[in-house]
Design a protein around this motif. Structure first.
Motif, PDB file in Angstrom:
ATOM      1  N   ASP A   6      15.453  20.658 -49.847  1.00  0.00           N
ATOM      2  CA  ASP A   6      15.216  20.757 -48.358  1.00  0.00           C
ATOM      3  C   ASP A   6      14.880  19.414 -48.083  1.00  0.00           C
ATOM      4  O   ASP A   6      13.452  19.081 -48.013  1.00  0.00           O
ATOM      5  CB  ASP A   6      14.159  21.870 -48.305  1.00  0.00           C
ATOM      6  N   THR A  26      19.499  21.563 -47.756  1.00  0.00           N
ATOM      7  CA  THR A  26      19.237  22.001 -46.392  1.00  0.00           C
ATOM      8  C   THR A  26      18.573  20.707 -45.479  1.00  0.00           C
ATOM      9  O   THR A  26      17.562  20.261 -46.063  1.00  0.00           O
ATOM     10  CB  THR A  26      18.463  23.458 -46.309  1.00  0.00           C
ATOM     11  N   ASN A  28      17.209  19.776 -41.275  1.00  0.00           N
ATOM     12  CA  ASN A  28      17.199  20.200 -39.858  1.00  0.00           C
ATOM     13  C   ASN A  28      16.889  18.963 -38.876  1.00  0.00           C
ATOM     14  O   ASN A  28      16.359  17.796 -39.793  1.00  0.00           O
ATOM     15  CB  ASN A  28      15.842  21.105 -39.836  1.00  0.00           C
ATOM     16  N   LEU A  31      13.789  16.797 -40.416  1.00  0.00           N
ATOM     17  CA  LEU A  31      14.060  16.114 -41.829  1.00  0.00           C
ATOM     18  C   LEU A  31      14.780  15.084 -41.449  1.00  0.00           C
ATOM     19  O   LEU A  31      14.723  13.791 -42.064  1.00  0.00           O
ATOM     20  CB  LEU A  31      14.550  17.049 -42.779  1.00  0.00           C
ATOM     21  N   LYS A  94      23.876  24.999 -39.431  1.00  0.00           N
ATOM     22  CA  LYS A  94      22.653  25.792 -39.174  1.00  0.00           C
ATOM     23  C   LYS A  94      22.559  26.263 -37.583  1.00  0.00           C
ATOM     24  O   LYS A  94      22.618  25.395 -36.685  1.00  0.00           O
ATOM     25  CB  LYS A  94      21.428  24.880 -39.689  1.00  0.00           C
ATOM     26  N   PHE A 148      11.770  31.465 -42.814  1.00  0.00           N
ATOM     27  CA  PHE A 148      10.934  30.608 -43.239  1.00  0.00           C
ATOM     28  C   PHE A 148       9.509  31.022 -43.568  1.00  0.00           C
ATOM     29  O   PHE A 148       8.613  31.263 -42.773  1.00  0.00           O
ATOM     30  CB  PHE A 148      10.900  29.947 -41.748  1.00  0.00           C
ATOM     31  N   ARG A 151       6.334  29.056 -42.586  1.00  0.00           N
ATOM     32  CA  ARG A 151       5.742  29.330 -41.172  1.00  0.00           C
ATOM     33  C   ARG A 151       5.263  30.871 -41.144  1.00  0.00           C
ATOM     34  O   ARG A 151       4.421  31.266 -39.954  1.00  0.00           O
ATOM     35  CB  ARG A 151       6.757  29.167 -40.256  1.00  0.00           C
ATOM     36  N   LYS A 166      -1.362  22.881 -44.760  1.00  0.00           N
ATOM     37  CA  LYS A 166       0.213  23.143 -44.815  1.00  0.00           C
ATOM     38  C   LYS A 166       0.523  23.681 -46.177  1.00  0.00           C
ATOM     39  O   LYS A 166       1.205  24.591 -46.125  1.00  0.00           O
ATOM     40  CB  LYS A 166       0.927  21.926 -44.147  1.00  0.00           C
ATOM     41  N   ALA A 223      13.150  29.577 -47.114  1.00  0.00           N
ATOM     42  CA  ALA A 223      12.942  28.210 -46.716  1.00  0.00           C
ATOM     43  C   ALA A 223      11.686  28.104 -46.206  1.00  0.00           C
ATOM     44  O   ALA A 223      10.927  29.018 -46.159  1.00  0.00           O
ATOM     45  CB  ALA A 223      13.893  27.861 -45.660  1.00  0.00           C
ATOM     46  N   SER A 224      10.999  26.962 -45.752  1.00  0.00           N
ATOM     47  CA  SER A 224       9.801  26.669 -45.265  1.00  0.00           C
ATOM     48  C   SER A 224       8.856  27.035 -46.671  1.00  0.00           C
ATOM     49  O   SER A 224       7.892  27.570 -46.396  1.00  0.00           O
ATOM     50  CB  SER A 224       9.468  27.247 -44.162  1.00  0.00           C
ATOM     51  N   ARG A 226       6.464  25.455 -49.440  1.00  0.00           N
ATOM     52  CA  ARG A 226       5.361  24.502 -49.283  1.00  0.00           C
ATOM     53  C   ARG A 226       4.750  24.327 -50.872  1.00  0.00           C
ATOM     54  O   ARG A 226       3.825  23.267 -50.825  1.00  0.00           O
ATOM     55  CB  ARG A 226       4.370  24.366 -48.361  1.00  0.00           C
ATOM     56  N   THR A 243      15.190  27.047 -51.108  1.00  0.00           N
ATOM     57  CA  THR A 243      15.512  25.482 -50.771  1.00  0.00           C
ATOM     58  C   THR A 243      13.978  24.905 -50.393  1.00  0.00           C
ATOM     59  O   THR A 243      12.967  25.626 -49.852  1.00  0.00           O
ATOM     60  CB  THR A 243      16.262  25.336 -49.459  1.00  0.00           C
TER      61      THR A 243
HETATM   62  O1  G3P Z   1      13.931  24.639 -44.485  1.00  0.00           O
HETATM   63  C1  G3P Z   1      13.059  24.569 -43.401  1.00  0.00           C
HETATM   64  C2  G3P Z   1      12.151  23.701 -43.661  1.00  0.00           C
HETATM   65  O2  G3P Z   1      12.431  22.522 -43.679  1.00  0.00           O
HETATM   66  C3  G3P Z   1      10.801  23.923 -42.577  1.00  0.00           C
HETATM   67  O3  G3P Z   1       9.774  23.729 -43.563  1.00  0.00           O
HETATM   68  O4  G3P Z   1       7.468  23.142 -43.851  1.00  0.00           O
HETATM   69  O5  G3P Z   1       8.355  22.492 -41.897  1.00  0.00           O
HETATM   70  O6  G3P Z   1       7.929  24.761 -42.106  1.00  0.00           O
HETATM   71  P1  G3P Z   1       8.323  23.604 -42.774  1.00  0.00           P
END
Ligand code: G3P
Length: 281
Positions: A6, A26, A28, A31, A94, A148, A151, A166, A223-224, A226, A243
Motif C-alpha cells: 500500500d 494499491t 490512493n 499516497l 479504484k 478499510f 479506519r 494511528k 486495506a488501511s 497499520r 495490502t
Molecule cells: O489502502 C488504504 C490506505 O492507504 C488507507 O490507509 O491508514 O490512511 O487509513 P489509512
C-alpha cells in the motif's frame, strides 16, 4: 492469499517487488501526493508509468479516480485504464463505493462500478466499511472490495471514547468482553456500537462469510492496515489479499525470540565448527 504493498512510492514499490512475495500495489490520492511531494518537479503521468513498470505485468496496481459523480468517475477510470494499462497491463481502477459526503445521493459509486465492470475495466471498490457496501459493490461487478480496517477501528474507538494513536492495535476480543459487561449493566448503546462489528478484522470475516454464503466472487483486499497483527488477523479472517505499508510487511517478519534464536544458532555454529559441513576449513 496475496500480499500487496500500500504505497505510491516508486522506491518502495521497487524494493517490495524485489522481495518476491509482494504481488500487487494499491495507491490512493493521499499516497500519490505524499510520494510526489518527495520528487519536486516530477511529471505525474510519467511517475505513474514508472510505478506501473516497477510493479510489472501480473502485479495489479490500483489507481483511484478523483470525481464523485458516476459520469466523472467513469470518464476518469476509462482514461486511467486506456491511457495507462498499455504500460504494463496491470491497471485496476479504484472507485469509492459511495461518494455521499460530497454528493447528495448514495448511488454514484455503485453506478460507476457497474458501468466500468460491464465494460471490462477491473474495479477495486474502496472505502468499504460495512458488509452491505461490500455485497453491493460485488453485485455491481467489482473485481476487488477494499474494507478499510484501520479506519473501522478508529471509528469504533472514537464512538466509545477510547483514545488511540494511528498505529495502535485494537484488541477486539477484549473490547467485546468489556462491552458485554457494560451491556450486562444496562448500557445497550455500547453493545450496538458500529452495528456490532467491533473492528476491521471482524469486518473482513463478515464480508468473507457473506461472499461465501452468497457465492459472490469479488476478492477481499484488507486495506488501511497499520500494524502486523491487523494484517495477520485479516488473513486468518479470510481476506484474499492484505495490502499494507512496507514497514508493516517487514514487521510481520519480526519477533524478539527469532532474533535471539538466530544469534544463539550463529554462536553455537561457530563453537561447533559447523562451517566444516559447508566446506569451510
Ligand atoms: O489502502 C488504504 C490506505 O492507504 C488507507 O490507509 O491508514 O490512511 O487509513 P489509512
Amino acid at each position: 492469499m496475496r500480499i500487496f504493498l500500500d504505497s505510491g512510492d516508486l522506491d518502495e514499490v521497487r524494493e517490495a517487488v524485489s522481495w518476491g512475495v509482494v504481488e500487487g500495489v494499491t495507491t490512493n490520492p493521499t499516497l500519490i501526493r505524499e510520494a510526489i511531494s518527495r520528487r519536486p518537479g516530477a511529471d505525474l503521468a510519467g511517475y505513474v508509468e514508472e510505478l506501473l513498470r516497477a510493479a510489472g505485468p501480473g502485479r495489479p496496481v490500483s489507481l483511484e479516480v478523483m470525481g464523485t459523480r458516476s459520469a466523472d468517475m467513469v470518464r476518469e477510470a476509462l482514461r486511467l485504464y486506456e491511457g495507462f494499462n498499455p504500460v504494463a497491463g496491470n491497471v485496476v481502477v479504484k472507485v469509492p463505493v459511495n461518494t455521499r459526503g460530497v454528493e447528495d445521493g448514495d448511488l454514484e459509486g455503485v453506478r460507476a462500478i457497474r458501468e466500468l465492470s460491464s465494460s471490462g475495466v477491473p474495479v477495486n471498490a474502496t472505502l468499504i466499511m460495512t458488509p452491505g457496501q461490500a455485497a453491493l459493490a460485488a453485485l455491481a461487478g467489482a473485481r476487488y472490495v477494499s474494507p478499510f480496517l484501520g479506519r473501522v477501528d478508529d471509528h469504533v474507538r472514537s464512538a466509545l471514547g477510547i483514545s488511540f494513536s494511528k498505529g495502535d492495535y485494537l484488541n477486539v476480543r477484549s473490547l467485546r468482553i468489556w462491552l458485554e459487561s457494560r451491556a450486562a449493566s444496562g448500557d445497550r448503546a455500547a453493545a450496538d456500537v458500529n452495528s456490532g462489528i467491533l473492528g476491521g478484522s471482524e469486518l473482513v470475516a463478515a464480508i468473507r462469510r457473506t461472499f461465501d454464503v452468497q457465492g459472490l466472487r469479488a476478492e477481499i483486499i484488507a486495506a488501511s492496515i497499520r500494524n502486523p497483527r491487523q494484517a495477520e488477523e485479516s488473513l486468518e479472517a479470510g481476506a484474499h489479499v492484505v495490502t499494507a505499508p512496507l514497514g508493516v510487511i517487514l514487521g510481520m517478519l519480526r519477533h524478539p525470540k527469532t532474533e535471539e534464536g538466530v544469534r544463539i544458532f550463529a554462536e553455537d555454529a561457530r563453537r561447533a565448527n559447523y562451517g566444516e559441513l559447508f566446506g569451510a576449513k
